[in-house]
Write an enzyme that holds these catalytic residues in place. Structure first.
Site, mmCIF file in Angstrom:
data_model
loop_
_atom_site.group_PDB
_atom_site.id
_atom_site.type_symbol
_atom_site.label_atom_id
_atom_site.label_comp_id
_atom_site.label_asym_id
_atom_site.label_seq_id
_atom_site.Cartn_x
_atom_site.Cartn_y
_atom_site.Cartn_z
ATOM 1 N N GLU A 474 0.817 -1.219 0.000
ATOM 2 C CA GLU A 474 0.000 0.000 0.000
ATOM 3 C C GLU A 474 0.847 1.265 0.000
ATOM 4 O O GLU A 474 0.727 2.117 0.889
ATOM 5 C CB GLU A 474 -0.972 -0.032 1.178
ATOM 6 C CG GLU A 474 -1.921 -1.215 1.112
ATOM 7 C CD GLU A 474 -2.859 -1.333 2.313
ATOM 8 O OE1 GLU A 474 -2.786 -0.467 3.214
ATOM 9 O OE2 GLU A 474 -3.664 -2.275 2.343
ATOM 10 N N GLU A 585 -5.694 -10.498 -1.857
ATOM 11 C CA GLU A 585 -6.609 -10.330 -0.717
ATOM 12 C C GLU A 585 -8.054 -10.293 -1.212
ATOM 13 O O GLU A 585 -8.830 -9.415 -0.835
ATOM 14 C CB GLU A 585 -6.267 -9.057 0.063
ATOM 15 C CG GLU A 585 -4.832 -9.018 0.576
ATOM 16 C CD GLU A 585 -4.497 -7.767 1.374
ATOM 17 O OE1 GLU A 585 -5.444 -7.081 1.825
ATOM 18 O OE2 GLU A 585 -3.306 -7.476 1.548
#
Length: 896
Positions: A474, A585
């Site tokens: 991220e 994910e």
């Protein structure tokens, strides 16, 4: 804690309860003492049996009364307690309660009841008070039995006190002793967590007359807590139920049941899967779920948490062993189906709970890889500098090694769940100085090396189950910013800059030479973030950074166009065909909104269901998975892994973040681990029910800020590209934006709002972006000067006139219509200095190219002698709208 709560194993049927304590006060006070101001003494005035009773006088508060120390008298066990009460002559009637003040060792005081609350008593007859009381396991620093009444000054007699019961056999962790209760006889073992305050209340109840109020919650983790150590067992599911209701006058708030586990590996926290809801003050709501203990612990505590500041009540709780439905053995394993399609790793995010019991059976059938959900993150591995806690990760690796499962490591460098000490030197925040950069870089290396050294020591033959790592996670911001590639302005970036990513991959490559190294991010399917992500990856490749693969988290929703993720995967393959790709994910939100996966973004906005009918919603998710995996199979040459973020819907983070979302069904298996339409969408879409009608609103992708330069004082006509819009049913949809592209945008920031409507009439939630118009740097040079000289002389009560000259000493042109002038007094006797009537018009009726000037007048009437000074500022704009200013000091010398 009190009567009727099944906290302890019942005595054997053959064991008769024994009398623990009995007195008729014939030989003294029998250990009773006065609580508070109460005075106790034997009295022959009246007696139920014999000739004496105990008289309690001198009470000045309702909790004052005769008391007995039961700390050593009553070990853990179940007891029947009775006392006979009669008021003194002439008192009429009152009510008496047999209460217990109990403080667990090291805990907070709790005030509980034995039997009924406020039993009516009189001065004409003896009345029995009391009932069942259960002393929980564990030591008590205080255990006082006492009688109290709402009349703070009431005196009364007590006689024939008797306690009958049995100490319970000690219950060990894993005994699965059932718990249940309803606060009719005290707090029943519940106490406060953090700053929270708990108290039994009769203002409201789910059943009966009492509940437990919870107030003073200043943080979301604070609330009521109950020791459930003896009610849990490793690998054994328990059903947890607690009824909750907000106190009156509060807005709806999210509450959930959680478990704190303390053991040799430290402290961990789990949500109870399924036990979350948005709760109101209008009705009682059940928090209901099932929980499985993943590993042995020393202590387990159940607690209720949620929105900070929310006060609530709980009632009717239970923790009982739960009979689970067997997993389906007669359906194909996901790993086998996807391996046949060229996807080597089919993974799932887990913690210790998925290594035992039925969840482990499901894991072994359907998955050949897993990601440690939290146990590999920096805060878990190295909570304080130099202190490494590998126990939880080791247990997962041992499970993988024993069962031939591969592990996708998560994560080496991340802005979230990284301890603050990483970015501090003592109490000082690290800066981007060379010394601080060297310190942070050394910490990064030490962290990665310590993990490598530990794993190599456990697997000296180099056969660790870890096949890949998320090296950095991220790192791209959701919107544009001033950083290169719109990188997230994390502490890693602030200290080390863009190359912290290079450093992380360099160290990972050095210490994990056999693992595949991935960059990972969410919203990579969004067009603007896709561009930034690919730009960074291209820069890493150009700099020779040893990156093996690109991760797409794929926290998507069931209306987000699959084509967007397809385009992102195409772009990676076009950038470098040798790069591996992974879906890291995966889950599919069933909310009407999808606000991304940034766990540091706070708790708003709230969400709502995308479809009201749950069965139809689950079917729609099945079709989304059908189309998603049809697309993923086209990338089998680069796609190395697909990981689902949770083994079942009950374990999905979407159920609790950023608020309770009990409608979410984002994964292939339901709360009971049974296959859902999502599973069949992947494995055999022919088994899906007919697709529901199109009820889902389109999605509009984010749009970066549009910047333009003004072409005149009114701004500029700005042409912008429309944001991408569409959904999984309709494909691309052209949005409508206001103001439209090609409009005249004024200087400054204008917010553009875009909407989209699909063929079924479903309207997207509006999205916005900014158009920022700025003027180019001015070539003009405005000047102003006071023609009267540096000091203007004036007389009291006579109008003074000040002549000011302005002009353009530069190039370009000043716009006369933009003229403005104001004076602010700085010192001296109060007076006002302002533009003379008609003076501004002399200036505004023309423009001022280079060399042009004009004059205007200021006027004021002083009322006192002295020297008055003013700061006077002229403002204008040039022909392109750029603001220019000039400031003079004007001094008025006022005489008589």
């Amino acid at each position: 804690m009190a009567g009727g709560v099944g906290m302890l194993a019942a005595p054997a049927a053959s064991a008769a309860p024994s009398t623990v304590f009995e007195t008729s006060f014939e030989s003294g006070t029998a250990g009773f003492f006065g609580r508070g101001s109460t005075q106790v003494a034997t009295s022959a005035d009246t007696a139920r049996t014999g000739v004496q009773s105990l008289l309690a006088t001198g009470r000045t508060a309702n909790w004052h009364g005769p008391a007995l120390d039961g700390k050593t008298l009553l070990p853990a066990g179940s007891y029947e307690i009775e006392a006979w009460v009669k008021l003194t002559a002439g008192s009429g009637s009152d009510a008496v309660t047999l209460s217990v003040a109990r403080t667990p060792t090291g805990g907070a005081a709790a005030f509980e009841r034995a039997g009924d609350y406020q039993v009516p008593v009189s001065d004409s007859q003896w009345t029995k008070v009391g009932g069942t009381y259960v002393v929980p396991a564990g030591s008590q620093s205080q255990l006082e039995l006492y009688l109290e009444s709402p009349d703070a000054t009431q005196s009364f007699y007590v006689d024939d006190v008797k306690i009958v019961g049995e100490a319970a056999a000690p219950a060990a962790p894993g005994a699965l002793v059932p718990l249940s209760g309803g606060f009719e006889s005290g707090a029943q073992g519940w106490g406060p967590r953090g700053d929270a305050e708990v108290a039994v209340t009769t203002t409201d109840a789910h059943s009966g007359t009492s509940g437990l109020s919870v107030t003073n919650r200043v943080q979301n983790w604070q609330g009521p807590v109950l020791d459930v150590t003896t009610s849990l067992g490793v690998g054994r599911a328990v059903a947890v139920s607690v009824w909750v209701k907000l106190t009156p006058g509060q807005a709806p708030a999210s509450l959930l049941a959680s478990v704190q586990l303390d053991g040799k590996a430290g402290t961990t926290y789990n949500n109870v899967p399924g036990a979350s809801a948005v709760v109101t003050s209008d009705a009682w709501t059940e928090l209901k779920g099932t929980y499985t203990l993943g590993a042995a612990v020393d202590k387990a505590q159940l607690y209720i948490e949620g929105a900070a500041g929310a006060s609530f009540m709980i009632d009717d709780f239970s923790v009982r062993e739960f009979t689970e439905t067997p997993i389906q053995q007669d359906i194909p394993g996901l790993k086998d189906v996807l391996a046949a399609d060229g996807i080597e790793h089919t993974g799932v995010a887990i913690d210790a709970r998925e290594t035992v019991g039925r969840s482990s059976q499901l894991l072994l059938k359907h998955f050949n890889a897993f990601t440690p959900e939290n146990d590999g993150k920096p805060a878990e591995i190295q909570p304080t500098e130099g202190t490494f806690t590998f126990g939880d990760l080791d247990a997962l690796l041992d499970f993988a090694d024993a069962n031939g499962i591969q592990v996708y490591g998560h994560v080496l460098a991340w802005h979230s769940q990284t301890p603050d000490w990483f970015f501090k030197d003592g109490s000082r925040d690290l800066t981007n100085s060379p010394a601080d950069q060297a310190l942070l870089r050394s910490r990064m290396e030490a962290h990665i090396k310590a993990i490598s050294d530990h794993i190599n020591a456990r697997y000296p033959d180099g056969d660790s189950p870890i096949w890949a790592w998320d090296v950095v996670n991220e790192v791209i911001n959701d919107a544009d910013n001033a950083n290169p590639h719109d990188m997230r302005d994390s502490r890693w970036f602030q200290v080390l800059g863009e190359t912290f990513v290079d450093d992380a991959f360099g160290f990972a490559n050095e210490y994990f030479p056999n693992a595949k190294l991935f960059i990972n991010d969410y919203n990579t399917e969004m067009p603007t973030k896709r561009a930034d992500y690919l730009e960074l990856i291209a820069a890493l490749k150009q700099r020779g950074v040893p990156i093996d693969g690109v991760g797409h988290q794929a926290h998507v929703d069931f209306s987000r166009p699959i084509e967007w993720l397809d385009a992102s995967m195409d772009a990676v393959e076009a950038l470098d065909p040798t790069l591996l790709q992974a879906i890291t994910e995966l889950d599919v939100s069933t909310s009407a909104e999808n606000n991304g996966a940034d766990v540091s973004a706070g708790t708003v906005p709230q969400h709502r269901p995308g479809m009201t009918d749950r069965a139809q919603s689950e079917t729609e998710v099945g079709y989304y998975y059908r189309d998603l995996f049809a697309m993923l199979r086209t990338h089998d040459e680069s796609l190395e892994s697909v990981t689902f973020w949770g083994i079942s819907n009950a374990r999905s983070w979407l159920r609790t973040w950023p608020a309770a979302r009990p409608w979410e069904t984002p994964l292939p298996f339901d709360d009971d681990l049974q296959a859902l339409p999502a599973y069949w969408g992947i494995v055999d879409p022919s088994k899906l029910a007919p697709r529901p009608s199109d009820q889902l609103a389109p999605r509009i992708a984010g749009h970066d800020t549009v910047r333009a330069t003004s072409t005149g004082v009114t701004g500029a006509k700005v042409t912008y590209t429309l944001p991408e819009a569409g959904d999984t049913r309709d494909g691309a949809i052209t949005p409508v934006c206001t103001p439209p592209s090609g409009s005249l945008f004024p200087i400054g920031t204008t917010k553009v709002t875009c909407t989209a409507t699909d063929a079924a009439g479903n309207k997207a939630n509006p999205t916005t972006f900014d158009v920022v118009v700025t003027a180019p740097p001015t070539t003009t040079a405005v000047y102003s000067q006071v023609n009267n000289g540096s000091v203007v002389r004036a007389n009291v009560k006579q109008t003074v006139q000040v002549v000011v000259q302005l002009g353009n000493k530069g190039k370009g042109s000043l716009v006369g219509a933009s003229f403005g002038y104001s004076c602010t007094q700085k010192s001296g006797p109060a007076m006002t200095l302002e533009l003379a009537p008609g003076s501004a018009q002399q200036v505004t009726n023309r423009d001022y190219p280079a060399g042009q000037n004009a004059t205007f007048q200021l006027r004021g009437t002083p009322t006192q002698v002295g020297t008055a000074t003013f700061d006077c500022t002229l403002t204008m704009t040039d022909a392109f709208g750029a603001k220019v200013t000039s400031t003079n000091t004007v001094t008025i010398d006022v005489r008589k």
